[in-house]
Design an enzyme around this catalytic site. Structure first.
Site, PDB file in Angstrom:
ATOM      1  N   HIS A  78      34.179  44.750  32.561  1.00 45.52           N
ATOM      2  CA  HIS A  78      34.959  43.545  32.283  1.00 45.52           C
ATOM      3  C   HIS A  78      34.112  42.312  32.553  1.00 45.52           C
ATOM      4  O   HIS A  78      33.148  42.362  33.327  1.00 45.52           O
ATOM      5  CB  HIS A  78      36.192  43.468  33.201  1.00 45.52           C
ATOM      6  N   CYS A 135      40.397  47.098  39.782  1.00 45.62           N
ATOM      7  CA  CYS A 135      39.011  46.615  39.686  1.00 45.62           C
ATOM      8  C   CYS A 135      38.950  45.101  39.523  1.00 45.62           C
ATOM      9  O   CYS A 135      38.206  44.416  40.250  1.00 45.62           O
ATOM     10  CB  CYS A 135      38.301  47.305  38.527  1.00 45.62           C
TER      11      CYS A 135
END
Length: 352
Positions: free
Chosen positions: A221, A141
Site C-alpha cells: 500500500h 497493516c
C-alpha cells in the site's frame, strides 16, 4: 525464565510469518500451527513444523491428503499459553470464547472489530495497557503504519491533525489469479475510510481523517499525508521525530527507489525472508515542511508489517516483558529490522 508456548491458528499470509517470527524469539516456543487446508501451504509447513487440524473434518481431510496432523485444535491449545489467531476475517471472533474457556490468551488480527477484544494494539503506543489481558487485537497493516508515523509525531508534540489518502493493493499476490481490480481504481464508499477511526482505537486523541481507494496492483500500500503541526517547525524536526520512533525506515528516490516495486525488490536483495518489510518505508526526500504544515509519503508492506506487533502482543499478554522498549528491541533484533535500508547507522534509543 520459562519460555512462552505459542500456537498459531491459521497458516496463511500472516500466520506463516508469525510462526517463523516466533521461532526466532529466545523467550518463545512454537508448539505448532493449525489450519483446515490440505494444499501446498500446509504441506510445506508439515515438512518443518508441527501441524494440527483446526477441525475434526480437517483432520480427516489431512489424513486423506497425507498431511501428518498431530491432533486437532484443542490438542494444540492444551499445550499453549498464547494462541495467535490469523484465520480469515470474522472467524477469529467466533473462536475467542473457546480460547477463554481453555484459559489460553489470544492475539487476534485487524480483520476483527475492536469490540471483539475491547483492546487494539500497536507496541509503541499502548503496550502497557495490554499487559495481563486475556486477549488483544493487533490492528491492520494500514492502521499499524498510521499509529507508528502519526504516533511518533504526536509523541514529539508536533501533530495537531492529519489528513491522509491511501492507495491500497487490490489483493494479496498469491491470490491474484482468483480475480482483482484490472485497469481501474475503486474508491472506498465512505469518508473517512475505516483506517482513521481504527487508529483512534489505539490513540483516542488523534485528529485523523483517511480517504482510501483500491488500485490495480497486488504488492503493498502507499500513503500520502497532509499534516497540520502544532507550531511552525523545520524539516529536520519532523525527520528527527520519525527517527526517534521504532519500526520506521527511510528510503530515497535519489537512490532509485522511485516506486513500490523497487522497494519490494530491495527487500529481496537484502535477503529478507519472503522479501518481507516489517518497517514503514518513508520517502525521506519527499518529506516537506512549510511553516506549520508537513507532507509525506510512505509504503506499507501489508503481508509483514503486523508481524513484529504480534510478537510484542504475545509478551504483553503474558506479562513476561513489562515494558514496550525492551520487547520492541528483542523483536527487532531477532528480525534484523533497520532504520535505513542502505546506510547502516547506530540505532536510536527507543526508551521514551
Amino acid at each position: 525464565m520459562n519460555t512462552i508456548r505459542v500456537g498459531v491458528n491459521g497458516y496463511g499470509v500472516i500466520g506463516k510469518r508469525v510462526a517463523d517470527a516466533v521461532l526466532l524469539q529466545s523467550d518463545m516456543d512454537l508448539v505448532g500451527v493449525a489450519d483446515i487446508a490440505t494444499d501446498w501451504r500446509i504441506k510445506s509447513a508439515a515438512n518443518r513444523l508441527p501441524v494440527f487440524a483446526s477441525t475434526i473434518e480437517a483432520q480427516q481431510a489431512m489424513r486423506g491428503a497425507d498431511v501428518p496432523a498431530q491432533g486437532v485444535l484443542d490438542d494444540l491449545l492444551a499445550q499453549c499459553d498464547v494462541v495467535v489467531d490469523t484465520t480469515p476475517k470474522h472467524v477469529a471472533a467466533g473462536n475467542l470464547e473457546r480460547y477463554r474457556a481453555l484459559g489460553v490468551k489470544a492475539v487476534l488480527q485487524g480483520g476483527e472489530s475492536h469490540s471483539t477484544t475491547g483492546h487494539s494494539f500497536v507496541a509503541q503506543a499502548n503496550y502497557a495497557s495490554a499487559i495481563g489481558r486475556d486477549s488483544t487485537r493487533v490492528v491492520s497493516c494500514n492502521t499499524t503504519s498510521i499509529v507508528r508515523i502519526l504516533g511518533a509525531l504526536d509523541a514529539a508534540g508536533l501533530l495537531l491533525r492529519a489528513r491522509g489518502v491511501l492507495i491500497r493493493r487490490a489483493t494479496d499476490p498469491w491470490e491474484s489469479h482468483l480475480g482483482g481490480i484490472m485497469n481501474t481504481m475503486v474508491p472506498e464508499p465512505t469518508i473517512p475510510s475505516h483506517q482513521g477511526p481504527d487508529a483512534q482505537t489505539v490513540l483516542p486523541g488523534l485528529d485523523v481523517v483517511t480517504i482510501a481507494a483500491k488500485g490495480a496492483h497486488t504488492q503493498t500500500h502507499s500513503h500520502y499525508w497532509t499534516l497540520q503541526l502544532t507550531r511552525e517547525a523545520t524539516r529536520d524536526e519532523v525527520l528527527d521525530a520519525l527517527r526517534a520512533a521504532p519500526r520506521i525506515a527511510f528510503i530515497r528516490m535519489s537512490d532509485g527507489l522511485v516506486a513500490l516495486n523497487s522497494t519490494v525488490e530491495l527487500m529481496r536483495d537484502l535477503g529478507r525472508p519472503r522479501g518481507d518489510m516489517w518497517e514503514v518505508a518513508v520517502w525521506e526526500d519527499l518529506v516537506t515542511v512549510n511553516g506549520s504544515e508537513a507532507y509525506l509519503a510512505y509504503q506499507v508492506y501489508n503481508e509483514a508489517i503486523v508481524v513484529p506487533e504480534t510478537i510484542d502482543a504475545i509478551r504483553a499478554l503474558t506479562g513476561t516483558v513489562p515494558d514496550a522498549a525492551t520487547s520492541i528491541r528483542l523483536t527487532d533484533e531477532s528480525l534484523g529490522m533497520r532504520q535505513d535500508f542502505l546506510t547502516p547507522a547506530e540505532e536510536p534509543d527507543h526508551d521514551r
